[in-house]
Design a protein around this motif. Structure first.
Motif, PDB file in Angstrom:
ATOM      1  N   GLN A 247       0.817  -1.207   0.000  1.00 24.86           N
ATOM      2  CA  GLN A 247       0.000   0.000   0.000  1.00 24.86           C
ATOM      3  C   GLN A 247       0.857   1.266   0.000  1.00 24.86           C
ATOM      4  O   GLN A 247       0.548   2.247  -0.675  1.00 24.86           O
ATOM      5  N   THR A 248       1.943   1.242   0.765  1.00 19.71           N
ATOM      6  CA  THR A 248       2.836   2.391   0.839  1.00 19.71           C
ATOM      7  C   THR A 248       3.431   2.698  -0.529  1.00 19.71           C
ATOM      8  O   THR A 248       3.486   3.855  -0.955  1.00 19.71           O
ATOM      9  N   LYS A 250       2.160   1.849  -3.395  1.00 18.96           N
ATOM     10  CA  LYS A 250       1.069   2.329  -4.259  1.00 18.96           C
ATOM     11  C   LYS A 250       0.836   3.821  -4.058  1.00 18.96           C
ATOM     12  O   LYS A 250       0.739   4.588  -5.031  1.00 18.96           O
ATOM     13  N   GLN A 251       0.747   4.251  -2.813  1.00 23.65           N
ATOM     14  CA  GLN A 251       0.486   5.657  -2.529  1.00 23.65           C
ATOM     15  C   GLN A 251       1.625   6.550  -2.995  1.00 23.65           C
ATOM     16  O   GLN A 251       1.393   7.649  -3.515  1.00 23.65           O
ATOM     17  N   SER A 255       1.035   9.404  -5.791  1.00 24.17           N
ATOM     18  CA  SER A 255       1.329  10.797  -5.449  1.00 24.17           C
ATOM     19  C   SER A 255       2.360  11.403  -6.394  1.00 24.17           C
ATOM     20  O   SER A 255       2.431  12.634  -6.533  1.00 24.17           O
TER      21      SER A 255
END
Length: 310
Positions: A247-248, A250-251, A255
């Motif tokens: 998830q990290t 992906k973000q 961004s």
């Protein structure tokens, strides 16, 4: 959740997951498990496998007769173990379905060769493909677990060195953050059928004995700036301890304006897509991985548009 997935996770929990091992025991255990993974070779007709042992590249080439694209794959194994033969079924199906050649690269293991030996070797593997005359627009970089993290690191290294980037990348359950969050690890530990919080922390200690290295973007790509990277597909199980790592990443990618294909499931184990043709979930999601790669198959201009610094 399929019956086969349940069975695989039960076997994984019994054979792999451990608590309370010291560093030496961790290395010995993971090498016993991942260096000797029992696999039944089910190679599609028309796909050949040969070993390569050169100074600039060691590993396997899994290929159809006349491939039109190249996949560079970095295997998992917690940076301390792993064998390319474990991935022959997965690589062979990629080769057959995509009319491709898959280079399964080996890299040096910690603790004998700690960071950055593995990431440097992966970069050398990409250089090897360029030396062979492979066009970056026809190359895909992929990997799982530790190899998923190395996939992201390789992209960052290529961008930082202003080298031509590949068409796209696929990171399956990647390990992306080498600064452990004890609370998060303990919260998700019970759900993961393969990795425990203890194992993850020991792996970090073994791979990155120098704590100052752990925040380096090549050691923790999930903390990096992803600006300029090519499209990335990231997969993660909701039940695995590395879910937050995925998830990290992906973000960070989103961004930075990077195109991201996100695929998650519950009821499956760590790096489940590599278990084709054994798991129905793997067979279903293998098609999604193929579709993602094919989406950029004719985007010949990508090597000129990605990698531009802000």
């Amino acid at each position: 959740m399929s019956i086969r997935s349940n069975v695989f996770q039960a076997i994984s929990r019994r054979a792999i997951k451990r608590n309370g091992l010291n560093q030496e025991q961790t290395v010995k255990h993971l090498r016993r498990v991942f260096n000797n993974t029992p696999t039944l070779p089910l190679i599609p007709r028309g796909v050949k496998i040969r070993q390569i042992a050169l100074p600039e590249f060691k590993g396997d080439r899994v290929s159809v007769k006349s491939p039109s694209m190249t996949i560079l794959y970095f295997h998992g194994g917690a940076f301390v173990s792993g064998a390319t033969r474990t991935y022959h079924n997965f690589a062979a199906r990629l080769a057959k379905t995509l009319n491709a050649e898959v280079f399964l690269a080996t890299y040096p293991f910690a603790p004998e060769f700690p960071f950055p030996a593995a990431s440097n070797r992966c970069l050398e593997a990409y250089h090897y493909l360029l030396k062979l005359g492979k066009s970056p627009k026809d190359i895909v970089i992929a990997g799982d677990s530790a190899g998923g993290g190395l996939t992201l690191t390789c992209l960052l290294q290529l961008r930082d060195k202003k080298l031509p980037l590949p068409r796209c990348a696929v990171a399956l359950s990647p390990g992306t953050v080498a600064i452990p969050d004890d609370q998060r690890l303990q919260t998700s530990c019970h759900k993961d059928a393969m990795l425990s919080a203890d194992l993850v922390k020991q792996i970090i200690n073994i791979y990155l004995p120098n704590k100052e290295d752990r925040s380096h973007p090549y050691a923790s790509p999930g903390l990096a700036n992803f600006h300029g990277l090519p499209p990335i597909m990231i997969t993660a199980s909701q039940d695995e301890i590395l879910y937050h790592d995925a998830q990290t990443a992906k973000q960070k990618a989103l961004s930075a304006g990077v195109e991201v294909e996100w695929l998650e499931r519950s009821g499956v184990g760590h790096v489940w897509p590599v278990l084709v043709p054994y798991l129905p979930e793997a067979n279903q999601d293998f098609k999604k991985i193929v579709a993602f790669i094919q989406r950029y198959q004719h985007a010949s201009e990508i090597s000129h548009t990605y990698g531009v610094q802000p």
